[in-house]
Design an enzyme around this catalytic site. Structure first.
Site, PDB file in Angstrom:
ATOM      1  N   SER A 254      16.001  45.283  -8.073  1.00 50.45           N
ATOM      2  CA  SER A 254      14.844  44.709  -7.457  1.00 50.45           C
ATOM      3  C   SER A 254      14.774  43.359  -7.243  1.00 50.45           C
ATOM      4  O   SER A 254      14.117  42.986  -6.350  1.00 50.45           O
ATOM      5  CB  SER A 254      13.773  44.892  -8.699  1.00 50.45           C
ATOM      6  OG  SER A 254      13.670  46.379  -9.272  1.00 50.45           O
TER       7      SER A 254
ATOM      8  N   PHE B  80       8.752  36.888 -16.305  1.00 46.41           N
ATOM      9  CA  PHE B  80       9.933  37.020 -17.538  1.00 46.41           C
ATOM     10  C   PHE B  80      10.552  35.755 -17.263  1.00 46.41           C
ATOM     11  O   PHE B  80      11.068  35.005 -18.074  1.00 46.41           O
ATOM     12  CB  PHE B  80      10.831  38.285 -17.196  1.00 46.41           C
ATOM     13  CG  PHE B  80       9.919  39.483 -17.222  1.00 46.41           C
ATOM     14  CD1 PHE B  80       9.168  39.750 -18.190  1.00 46.41           C
ATOM     15  CD2 PHE B  80      10.195  40.217 -16.348  1.00 46.41           C
ATOM     16  CE1 PHE B  80       8.233  40.769 -18.307  1.00 46.41           C
ATOM     17  CE2 PHE B  80       9.450  41.639 -16.304  1.00 46.41           C
ATOM     18  CZ  PHE B  80       8.532  41.751 -17.384  1.00 46.41           C
TER      19      PHE B  80
ATOM     20  N   ASP C  83       2.024  47.530 -11.044  1.00 49.40           N
ATOM     21  CA  ASP C  83       2.495  47.461 -12.499  1.00 49.40           C
ATOM     22  C   ASP C  83       1.520  46.769 -13.232  1.00 49.40           C
ATOM     23  O   ASP C  83       1.424  46.819 -14.381  1.00 49.40           O
ATOM     24  CB  ASP C  83       3.929  46.391 -12.393  1.00 49.40           C
ATOM     25  CG  ASP C  83       5.009  47.463 -12.197  1.00 49.40           C
ATOM     26  OD1 ASP C  83       4.934  48.876 -12.403  1.00 49.40           O
ATOM     27  OD2 ASP C  83       6.020  46.904 -12.022  1.00 49.40           O
TER      28      ASP C  83
ATOM     29  N   GLU D 234      15.915  37.680 -21.854  1.00 49.25           N
ATOM     30  CA  GLU D 234      15.809  36.314 -20.589  1.00 49.25           C
ATOM     31  C   GLU D 234      16.040  35.105 -21.329  1.00 49.25           C
ATOM     32  O   GLU D 234      16.679  34.375 -20.629  1.00 49.25           O
ATOM     33  CB  GLU D 234      14.255  36.390 -19.928  1.00 49.25           C
ATOM     34  CG  GLU D 234      13.988  37.569 -19.227  1.00 49.25           C
ATOM     35  CD  GLU D 234      13.824  38.798 -19.820  1.00 49.25           C
ATOM     36  OE1 GLU D 234      13.728  38.722 -21.240  1.00 49.25           O
ATOM     37  OE2 GLU D 234      13.536  40.042 -19.406  1.00 49.25           O
TER      38      GLU D 234
ATOM     39  N   HIS E 200       9.275  38.912  -7.259  1.00 44.88           N
ATOM     40  CA  HIS E 200       7.803  39.608  -7.767  1.00 44.88           C
ATOM     41  C   HIS E 200       6.855  38.670  -8.472  1.00 44.88           C
ATOM     42  O   HIS E 200       6.284  38.782  -9.353  1.00 44.88           O
ATOM     43  CB  HIS E 200       8.239  40.549  -8.776  1.00 44.88           C
ATOM     44  CG  HIS E 200       9.057  41.962  -8.412  1.00 44.88           C
ATOM     45  ND1 HIS E 200      10.401  41.596  -7.687  1.00 44.88           N
ATOM     46  CD2 HIS E 200       8.827  43.119  -8.006  1.00 44.88           C
ATOM     47  CE1 HIS E 200      10.807  42.649  -7.542  1.00 44.88           C
ATOM     48  NE2 HIS E 200       9.733  43.652  -7.595  1.00 44.88           N
TER      49      HIS E 200
ATOM     50  N   ARG F 258       7.626  40.530  -3.794  1.00 41.00           N
ATOM     51  CA  ARG F 258       7.920  41.797  -3.796  1.00 41.00           C
ATOM     52  C   ARG F 258       8.013  42.570  -2.436  1.00 41.00           C
ATOM     53  O   ARG F 258       9.088  43.233  -1.964  1.00 41.00           O
ATOM     54  CB  ARG F 258       7.384  42.566  -4.592  1.00 41.00           C
ATOM     55  CG  ARG F 258       7.452  44.142  -4.693  1.00 41.00           C
ATOM     56  CD  ARG F 258       6.652  45.272  -5.430  1.00 41.00           C
ATOM     57  NE  ARG F 258       6.922  46.450  -5.312  1.00 41.00           N
ATOM     58  CZ  ARG F 258       5.854  47.279  -5.409  1.00 41.00           C
ATOM     59  NH1 ARG F 258       4.800  47.086  -5.649  1.00 41.00           N
ATOM     60  NH2 ARG F 258       6.177  48.614  -5.317  1.00 41.00           N
TER      61      ARG F 258
ATOM     62  N   ARG G 246      12.458  38.487  -1.142  1.00 41.61           N
ATOM     63  CA  ARG G 246      13.568  38.932  -2.102  1.00 41.61           C
ATOM     64  C   ARG G 246      14.759  39.550  -1.578  1.00 41.61           C
ATOM     65  O   ARG G 246      15.839  39.408  -1.922  1.00 41.61           O
ATOM     66  CB  ARG G 246      13.062  39.870  -3.285  1.00 41.61           C
ATOM     67  CG  ARG G 246      12.742  41.195  -2.849  1.00 41.61           C
ATOM     68  CD  ARG G 246      11.976  42.063  -3.926  1.00 41.61           C
ATOM     69  NE  ARG G 246      11.312  43.319  -3.186  1.00 41.61           N
ATOM     70  CZ  ARG G 246      11.442  44.427  -3.952  1.00 41.61           C
ATOM     71  NH1 ARG G 246      12.315  44.632  -4.998  1.00 41.61           N
ATOM     72  NH2 ARG G 246      10.627  45.490  -3.337  1.00 41.61           N
TER      73      ARG G 246
END
Lengths: 310, 274
Positions: free
Chosen positions: A32, A78, A112, A53, A104, A162, A5
């Protein structure tokens, strides 16, 4: 070691300076997903769409319809999950020039937990016609991939991670959509891998060498369209395939290879991945071990599959 | 202006005839919602929008999104009348190999910019177009036609929020409020009223009109263009199946086409003798 990322954020900001048609959308996760780097440099061409989204995907399709090259980012769960039908109808069906770069992905989201760990995104994106699906192995490949998808006309899904991952490719590595890369040559079996599992396969191949097993590592950066030529070659030349991915074994890289080889060249095969279950909270390195997504599992599976070869 | 309105009304009558004939031929498609939306589509294509049928991809064109994609016949007959493609193509609606798909498909039909049909997605695309055009400093406007039942989709309100947030005053949504959806009255299936209050609450300019009064449609489109700083929603009260009493205000005519017995009467209602 760099997170894919982070490489994305860097590459996108760089491309933004070269092509003013590039616009970026995010759904409240720009810190993020690293689209924030682009946002800081080109605030006019960055659209924060809030936590919405479905609308973000449709907006990107509209931007593409007036000639923009939209990159949209959020977490994989998402982007692919919440936005699936919008991606299908508004992006893939019209072949809109929209780049979905999801970060992620997989279980390394970590603490998470299962709600945020996407282990199905590659499968559901791969099922959509017109869609290209890319999962880079490291930072260098990510940079090359982002550059390649910006130049490619049509919908693309890129899945990033991530955490920092080991480097597989040298600086300046050129990414070609649809082309696999033989990272390690070998003759007894082939690890066909994607994402962070490619680095694990390289480690596994080195260790197996000491016990006299010659393992090829074929990295598949583009899961769709699959590099059938290199996959077939691997099957014919090594006679045993172990796929590995930080994703469900249903419908991802393992699924794609199994579907293809099942028809083209039935071969001894083992899929390493998440076995039809959800993720769970934990540290990402603990989770990789927990789900068997590491070099140790690959070594075991390699020994096993080679022993089955007569 | 009076003459212009009369011209548009005559145009709309002819487009209604084309819708009925097209749907009678295809024996598949959405009659009621095409007839309720056609006056607005007609005003857009023959009065308000800048576009060039000879050059569908003309850079200077305004954009149109039929978010209620099932009213595709209304769009198709209008595009044919404009000259985007031959009127004979209409007789191939929904047939295998035809560019006139059941719902609008930008890949095949000249003049169609986006794919719609899965309800709730068009306003997001329209706003994306509006944002992109503004970014380029262009004056072009974007028009989206939505159904009232369609407003039940949550994505519409995500898009409404975003369009107001980004002050997309080059965007105009026309809501074809015919009050009916597949399962019956919108108010009974899932009440969406007050539509204009909802859009206002989201930061939009809202105008309520009679969606079959050409003078009101034209005036509202002008007001929308003049309104700066926020997108405009034209909430148009319409009659599903408008123009043919056999189909008017009948939820059952949502996805039903005129049959052989109904055709002569439908055409007679529309003042068509052929």
């Amino acid at each position: 070691m760099i997170a894919t990322r982070d490489a994305y954020g860097e590459a996108l900001a760089e491309l933004g300076g070269e092509n003013d048609k590039i616009v970026v959308l995010d759904a409240d996760l720009s810190g993020s997903t690293k689209t924030g780097v682009f946002a800081k440099k080109f605030p006019n061409r960055f659209f924060n769409m809030g936590i919405a989204e479905a609308n973000m995907v449709g907006t990107a399709a509209g931007l593409a319809a007036v000639g923009k090259v939209p990159f949209l980012s959020t977490f994989a769960i998402f982007a692919a999950g919440r936005g699936w039908e919008q991606i299908r109808q508004s992006v893939a069906y019209p072949k809109a020039n929209v780049k979905i770069v999801a970060t992620h992905g997989g279980v390394t989201v970590g603490e998470d937990g299962g709600s945020h760990q996407s282990v199905e995104d590659v499968a559901i994106m791969r099922a959509i016609p017109n869609m290209t699906v890319i999962v880079p192995a490291d930072g260098e490949e990510t940079k090359g991939a982002i550059r390649a998808v910006a130049a490619y006309k049509g919908p693309v899904y890129v899945r990033l991670g991530r955490n920092k991952v080991p480097s597989v490719f040298p600086a300046g590595h050129k990414f070609e959509i649809g082309k696999g890369v033989v990272v390690v040559p070998g003759t007894d079996l082939t690890f066909i891998t994607t994402g962070l599992m490619t680095a694990a396969a390289v480690t596994a191949a080195e260790k197996l060498k000491a016990e006299g097993i010659s393992a090829r590592v074929l990295h598949i950066g583009t899961i769709k369209p699959l590099d059938k030529e290199l996959v077939l070659q691997a099957a014919q030349e090594t006679g045993a395939i172990v796929t590995a991915e930080e994703h469900s074994v249903v419908g991802g890289l393992g699924g794609a290879v199994a579907e293809y080889l099942g028809e083209a060249c039935p071969t001894l095969m083992k899929r390493v991945g998440v076995y039809d279950r959800f993720g769970t909270s934990g540290k990402s390195d603990e989770l990789l071990k927990y789900f068997g997504l590491n070099a140790e599992t690959l070594i075991e599976e390699a020994r096993e599959i080679v022993s089955r070869k007569k | 202006m009076k003459e212009k309105i009369a011209d548009l009304e005559e145009k709309a009558r002819r487009l209604r005839v084309a819708i009925v004939k097209t749907l009678h031929k295809s024996q598949s498609g959405h009659t009621g919602g095409s007839l309720s939306a056609i006056d607005m589509v007609c005003a857009l294509y023959f009065h308000k929008m800048r576009h060039n049928p000879a050059e569908p991809a003309w850079d200077g064109r305004d954009r149109f999104v039929l978010s209620k994609g099932h009213a595709a016949p209304a769009l198709y007959v209008t595009l044919a009348e404009c000259g985007y493609f031959p009127a004979e193509d209409l007789m191939m609606l929904r047939r295998l190999g035809s560019h006139l798909q059941g719902h609008p498909d930008s890949k095949g039909t000249p003049g169609v910019d986006v794919c719609t049909g899965s309800l709730g997605q068009g306003l997001s695309m329209a706003n994306g177009m509006a944002l992109g055009l503004k970014l380029d400093g262009k004056e072009n406007r974007v028009y989206a036609v939505l159904g009232d039942g369609e407003l039940q989709e949550g994505q519409i309100w995500e898009a409404a929020m975003a369009a107001a947030h980004y002050k997309s005053d080059n965007l105009c949504a026309l809501i074809d409020s015919n009050g009916l959806q597949i399962d019956g009255d919108v108010s009974k299936v899932m009440n969406v009223s007050s539509i204009s209050d909802k859009f206002k609450a989201f930061g939009w300019n809202a105008i309520e009109i009679d969606g079959h009064d050409m003078g009101q449609i034209v005036a509202a489109l002008d007001q929308a263009e003049a309104h700066k700083g926020a997108p405009t929603a034209i909430v148009a009260k319409t009659v599903k199946g408008k123009g043919v009493h056999l189909f008017e205000n009948k939820a059952s005519y949502h996805g039903v086409t005129p049959n052989d017995e109904e055709l002569p009467e439908a055409l007679r209602c529309l003042g068509c003798c052929d």
